[in-house]
Design an enzyme around this catalytic site. Structure first.
Site: not given
Ligand code: ADE
Length: 264
Positions: A93, A120, A158, A173
């Protein structure tokens, strides 16, 4: 396209990718999927791959060595098959948020390695050693990188030639050219008091294209106003938008002004 996934949950990847379009593309050998279980590279008899974080804190951290050995194994395979060192994408993330443009760029690679973390996180030293890019699929936190890797492989596939029946559909698309896709209808013509827009039954292709363009504009404006700014408008779009009260007159004026100015 050769996908390589480094994961602690190989079945999640193999099973999901075996369905529908990605499954058929593997059978046709347009997509190759190599899933590597990081646990197979564990250095101890209990097949443990995680440990407590230095400095304390909740959760466990994935050890560097099994991840590195799994990566080296993949690189050896790719080299043996005569291809260049693959790009490594770490699913996190904290990465750059995935966009359609990134998807299209990744689709040009011959090999892609998706590194999926759990717990973690992964020891920073191995990430520094092997990762080329950090990628996020959105601003929310998942339990691991497997779903993001699957999302990415699905979106990238795709754009691999031959994967979609109809090569044009990847480019017409939603999101291509910043416009959302127009509404679609199939039989029956009348369904529970609701009818298919008559123009779509007319067989008049020019009018159908025009209707679809207009409904794409309408949808983009009402559902994703943030994308509307990036649309490449035409004079005909402006003329039609003026007949639709949802589009503010000032906005159409601004768009028309920009159209008149020659592009730098
Ligand atoms: N691992 C945990 N959450 C994630 C996300 N939002 N995007 C990519 N990898 C992740």
């Amino acid at each position: 396209m050769h996908y390589h996934v480094l994961t602690l949950f190989p079945d999640m990847i193999t099973q999901t990718m075996s369905h529908s379009i990605t499954g058929r593309a593997q059978q046709k050998e347009l997509l190759h999927l190599q899933v590597t279980d990081i646990r197979d590279f564990s250095q101890n008899k209990y097949h443990k791959v995680d440990d407590y974080p230095y400095g304390g804190g909740a959760g466990m951290v994935m050890e560097p060595e099994p991840v590195f050995l799994a990566y080296e194994y993949v690189c050896q395979q790719v080299e043996q098959e005569g291809r260049k060192k693959p790009k490594v994408l770490f699913m996190t993330p904290q990465g750059k948020t995935l966009t359609q443009n990134m998807v299209e760029t990744y689709a040009k690679e011959e090999d892609l390695v998706f590194l999926c973390g759990h717990y973690e996180g992964i020891d920073e030293r191995v990430l520094e050693s092997i990762v080329d890019e950090n990628v996020s699929i959105g601003d929310y936190v998942l339990t691991g990188g497997e779903l993001p890797a699957l999302v990415m492989m699905d979106a990238i596939s795709r754009f691999v030639p031959g994967v979609l029946h109809n090569d044009v559909s990847a480019i017409t698309d939603t999101f291509t050219g910043s416009l959302l896709e127009y509404p679609q209808y199939t039989r029956p013509v009348q369904w529970r008091e609701k009818e298919v827009p008559p123009v779509l039954l007319s067989g008049h292709h020019q009018k159908i294209d025009q209707w679809r363009r207009q409904h794409s504009l309408l949808r983009t404006f009402t559902q994703r106003p943030d994308l509307f700014e990036k649309v490449e408008f035409t004079k005909a779009d402006c003329k039609w938008m003026r007949t639709q009260p949802v589009f503010p007159v000032d906005l159409v004026n601004t768009i028309e002004q920009k159209l008149k100015k020659p592009k730098e």
